[in-house]
Design an enzyme around this catalytic site. Structure first.
Site, short mmCIF file in Angstrom:
data_model
loop_
_atom_site.label_atom_id
_atom_site.label_comp_id
_atom_site.label_asym_id
_atom_site.label_seq_id
_atom_site.Cartn_x
_atom_site.Cartn_y
_atom_site.Cartn_z
N SER A 1 0.80 -1.21 0.18
CA SER A 1 -0.07 -0.12 -0.22
C SER A 1 0.93 0.95 -0.02
O SER A 1 1.88 1.62 0.16
CB SER A 1 -0.89 0.06 1.44
OG SER A 1 -1.43 1.27 1.76
N TYR B 1 -2.26 -1.83 10.31
CA TYR B 1 -2.60 -1.93 9.61
C TYR B 1 -1.25 -1.19 8.56
O TYR B 1 -0.89 -2.75 7.89
CB TYR B 1 -3.91 -1.45 8.47
CG TYR B 1 -3.94 -1.87 7.24
CD1 TYR B 1 -4.40 -2.51 7.15
CD2 TYR B 1 -3.75 -0.61 6.33
CE1 TYR B 1 -3.68 -2.46 5.03
CE2 TYR B 1 -3.26 -0.37 5.24
CZ TYR B 1 -4.21 -1.66 4.53
OH TYR B 1 -4.06 -1.55 3.17
N LYS C 1 1.84 -3.69 6.52
CA LYS C 1 1.95 -3.93 5.37
C LYS C 1 3.99 -3.64 4.72
O LYS C 1 4.62 -4.90 4.11
CB LYS C 1 1.71 -2.75 4.64
CG LYS C 1 -0.13 -3.06 4.45
CD LYS C 1 -0.26 -4.09 3.17
CE LYS C 1 -1.89 -4.84 3.33
NZ LYS C 1 -1.64 -5.55 2.82
P1 NAD Z 1 -10.53 -7.19 0.69
O1 NAD Z 1 -11.14 -7.50 1.76
O2 NAD Z 1 -11.93 -7.55 -0.03
O3 NAD Z 1 -10.13 -8.84 -0.32
C1 NAD Z 1 -8.88 -9.02 0.75
C2 NAD Z 1 -9.81 -10.90 0.79
O4 NAD Z 1 -9.27 -12.01 1.83
C3 NAD Z 1 -10.86 -10.92 1.77
O5 NAD Z 1 -12.58 -12.11 1.12
C4 NAD Z 1 -10.89 -11.26 3.02
O6 NAD Z 1 -11.85 -12.39 2.64
C5 NAD Z 1 -10.21 -12.08 2.72
N1 NAD Z 1 -9.20 -12.77 3.85
C6 NAD Z 1 -9.05 -11.58 4.94
N2 NAD Z 1 -7.91 -12.75 5.59
C7 NAD Z 1 -7.51 -14.24 5.66
C8 NAD Z 1 -6.57 -15.58 5.52
N3 NAD Z 1 -6.58 -14.98 6.38
N4 NAD Z 1 -7.22 -16.14 4.81
C9 NAD Z 1 -7.58 -16.44 3.72
N5 NAD Z 1 -8.43 -14.95 2.97
C10 NAD Z 1 -8.92 -14.36 3.93
O7 NAD Z 1 -9.70 -6.65 -0.07
P2 NAD Z 1 -9.20 -5.32 -0.93
O8 NAD Z 1 -9.77 -4.25 -1.33
O9 NAD Z 1 -9.27 -6.36 -2.11
O10 NAD Z 1 -7.55 -5.60 -0.45
C11 NAD Z 1 -6.87 -6.45 -1.00
C12 NAD Z 1 -5.69 -6.74 -0.17
O11 NAD Z 1 -5.13 -4.69 -0.70
C13 NAD Z 1 -5.54 -6.10 1.15
O12 NAD Z 1 -4.46 -7.48 1.20
C14 NAD Z 1 -4.83 -5.18 1.55
O13 NAD Z 1 -4.97 -4.68 2.28
C15 NAD Z 1 -4.10 -4.37 0.47
N6 NAD Z 1 -4.77 -3.16 -0.08
C16 NAD Z 1 -5.64 -3.04 -0.43
C17 NAD Z 1 -6.12 -1.18 -0.33
C18 NAD Z 1 -7.81 -1.18 -0.74
O14 NAD Z 1 -8.07 0.05 -0.52
N7 NAD Z 1 -8.85 -1.49 -1.26
C19 NAD Z 1 -4.98 -0.56 -0.93
C20 NAD Z 1 -3.74 -1.05 -0.68
C21 NAD Z 1 -3.43 -2.49 -0.36
C1 UD1 Z 2 -7.11 5.02 3.75
C2 UD1 Z 2 -6.42 4.49 4.75
C3 UD1 Z 2 -4.42 3.91 4.04
C4 UD1 Z 2 -4.95 2.74 3.34
C5 UD1 Z 2 -6.47 3.21 1.85
C6 UD1 Z 2 -7.02 2.77 0.96
C7 UD1 Z 2 -6.00 5.48 6.56
C8 UD1 Z 2 -5.17 7.12 7.49
N1 UD1 Z 2 -5.26 5.43 5.74
O1 UD1 Z 2 -6.04 5.78 2.72
O2 UD1 Z 2 -4.06 3.02 4.90
O3 UD1 Z 2 -4.09 2.03 2.63
O4 UD1 Z 2 -7.72 3.93 2.88
O5 UD1 Z 2 -7.49 1.61 1.65
O6 UD1 Z 2 -7.22 5.39 7.43
N2 UD1 Z 2 -12.62 11.37 3.33
C9 UD1 Z 2 -13.24 12.15 3.53
N3 UD1 Z 2 -14.54 11.64 4.54
C10 UD1 Z 2 -15.00 10.46 4.86
C11 UD1 Z 2 -13.62 9.81 3.63
C12 UD1 Z 2 -12.78 9.96 3.37
O7 UD1 Z 2 -13.08 13.30 3.08
O8 UD1 Z 2 -15.80 9.78 4.91
C13 UD1 Z 2 -11.23 12.08 2.81
C14 UD1 Z 2 -10.10 11.74 3.21
O9 UD1 Z 2 -9.70 12.46 4.53
C15 UD1 Z 2 -9.17 11.25 2.58
C16 UD1 Z 2 -10.31 11.00 1.16
O10 UD1 Z 2 -11.18 10.93 1.63
O11 UD1 Z 2 -8.80 12.65 2.21
C17 UD1 Z 2 -9.60 9.81 0.84
O12 UD1 Z 2 -9.85 8.73 2.22
P1 UD1 Z 2 -9.93 6.82 2.20
O13 UD1 Z 2 -11.12 7.06 0.64
O14 UD1 Z 2 -9.99 6.56 3.61
O15 UD1 Z 2 -8.39 6.49 1.44
P2 UD1 Z 2 -6.77 7.32 2.38
O16 UD1 Z 2 -7.29 7.84 3.66
O17 UD1 Z 2 -5.55 7.65 1.29
#
Ligand code: NAD
Ligand code: UD1
Length: 330
Positions: A124, A148, A152
């Site tokens: 991330s 969290y 990562k």
């Molecule tokens: P998500 O929660 O939709 O998908 C994660 C999946 O992993 C889920 O289906 C959950 O049931 C499964 N899971 C969790 N722990 C498990 C375990 N121990 N064994 C088997 N399955 C398990 O999340 P996502 O948004 O698809 O994210 C996928 C990956 O990307 C995650 O590692 C997340 O931290 C990372 N990531 C996501 C974002 C984001 O904003 N969505 C940003 C940066 C990184």
């Molecule tokens: C957040 C996480 C980051 C994670 C990412 C993806 C935090 C501090 N960071 O990032 O670790 O990798 O999600 O899952 O939580 N905002 C509003 N109103 C809302 C929600 C968000 O104004 O109700 C604003 C936030 O202040 C930010 C932007 O929208 O400026 C994006 O927020 P968000 O979607 O939560 O993502 P990040 O904070 O960038």
């Protein structure tokens, strides 16, 4: 290739499974369904015409996971499985450290034992901390502000150290910026449990009148309009980044930002959502949220040069697809 996809029924994993299948790869999905639903498997079949083999397994459970490795020969693994809610990680640090770190260690251990030499990891942009954007892969990492984020950074370190003493084991660390949007079929998308923490799912709930008002966290940042700026990336572009990574990753450790390189403010995103979807999103400006930074966007040059990948979809596609999914599926 035959690819093991952990967390493959989740938001990003399911979109990646589609891209892999449509490019001719065989996909085997593991998920414990802690944050996803089994019906996503039916949606994958509806979209691709193929039903991936699925195991409901917790990746931290080594014995169960090893049975899967004994039943299939994998060419690579993409490790999405993990817990991802920042606020919850502060409240439940042990659950987050245990799930996210043990799953990474158990999976990499079995990959080494069974000669699975390509390992792609979901990292991330949070590992960059509060540095001046655009974020580049060679910037020093900063301590993150929550468990969290630490999982990562620590997983990256565990995989780098493992690769350094196992020359055949290639690791690709993908640092995602802000994934949003949904598949253009409208069949799969982001479906968080409870009240969303992230901006886009919150906006769609307000547009649907399931929530009253969006709180904009601060309008006094040093940005174009005072609200926070992020690099939103369409989940289908992100999924294609994984396809490029698993097909083209080289030996050793490689690290890539997956972002568009463009920043969008909260108010700009709300404006685009309203304009494209012709729907009202009431909002009010409130105080900044603890732990937020003003601006975060990627320098995506390295992925373009080395993987031949770049994001193709714009903010209009993202808000349009997110809204279509919300309307069709809930
Ligand atoms: P998500 O929660 O939709 O998908 C994660 C999946 O992993 C889920 O289906 C959950 O049931 C499964 N899971 C969790 N722990 C498990 C375990 N121990 N064994 C088997 N399955 C398990 O999340 P996502 O948004 O698809 O994210 C996928 C990956 O990307 C995650 O590692 C997340 O931290 C990372 N990531 C996501 C974002 C984001 O904003 N969505 C940003 C940066 C990184
Ligand atoms: C957040 C996480 C980051 C994670 C990412 C993806 C935090 C501090 N960071 O990032 O670790 O990798 O999600 O899952 O939580 N905002 C509003 N109103 C809302 C929600 C968000 O104004 O109700 C604003 C936030 O202040 C930010 C932007 O929208 O400026 C994006 O927020 P968000 O979607 O939560 O993502 P990040 O904070 O960038």
């Amino acid at each position: 290739m035959t690819i093991l996809v952990t967390g493959g029924l989740g938001f990003i994993g399911s979109h990646t499974a589609i891209e892999l299948i449509e490019s001719g790869h065989e996909v085997i999905i593991l998920d414990n369904l802690i944050n996803s639903k089994l019906e996503v498997l039916d949606k994958l079949f509806e979209i691709t015409g193929k039903r991936p083999i699925f195991y409901q397994i917790d990746v931290t459970q080594q014995a169960a996971l090893e049975e899967v490795f004994q039943s299939h020969r994998f060419d690579g693994a993409i490790h999405f499985a993990g817990l991802k809610a920042v606020g919850e990680s502060v409240a439940k640090p042990l659950e987050y450290y245990y799930n996210n770190l043990v799953s990474t260690m158990v999976l990499s251990k079995l990959c080494l034992k069974y000669g699975v030499n390509k390992f792609v990891f979901s990292s991330s942009a949070t590992v960059y901390g509060d540095q001046i954007s655009p974020m580049r892969e060679d910037m020093p990492l900063q301590r993150t502000t929550n468990p969290y984020g630490e999982t990562k950074a620590m997983s990256e370190r565990i995989l780098m150290d493992t690769a350094s003493v196992n020359p055949d084991f290639s690791v690709c660390l993908l640092r995602y910026f802000n994934p949003v949007g949904a598949h253009d079929s409208g069949l799969i998308g982001e479906d968080p449990n409870g009240i969303p923490n992230n901006l886009m799912p919150f906006v769609t709930k307000v547009a649907k009148k399931e929530l009253d008002t969006l709180s904009v966290f601060g309008d006094d940042y040093d940005t174009i309009d005072g609200s926070g700026v992020r690099d939103y990336i369409h989940v289908v572009d992100l999924a294609r980044g994984h396809l490029a990574a698993i097909e083209k990753m080289g030996p050793g450790v490689s690290i890539y930002n997956l972002g568009t390189g463009r920043g969008t403010s909260v108010l700009e995103l709300v404006e685009a959502f309203t304009r494209v979807n012709n729907v009202v999103v009431p909002y009010e400006v409130v105080a900044r949220r603890d732990g937020d930074i003003a601006t975060s966007y990627a320098d995506p040059t390295k992925a373009e040069e080395e993987l031949g990948w770049s994001a193709q979809k714009d903010i209009e596609d993202m808000v349009g697809d997110a809204w279509r999914f919300e309307q069709q599926n809930k």
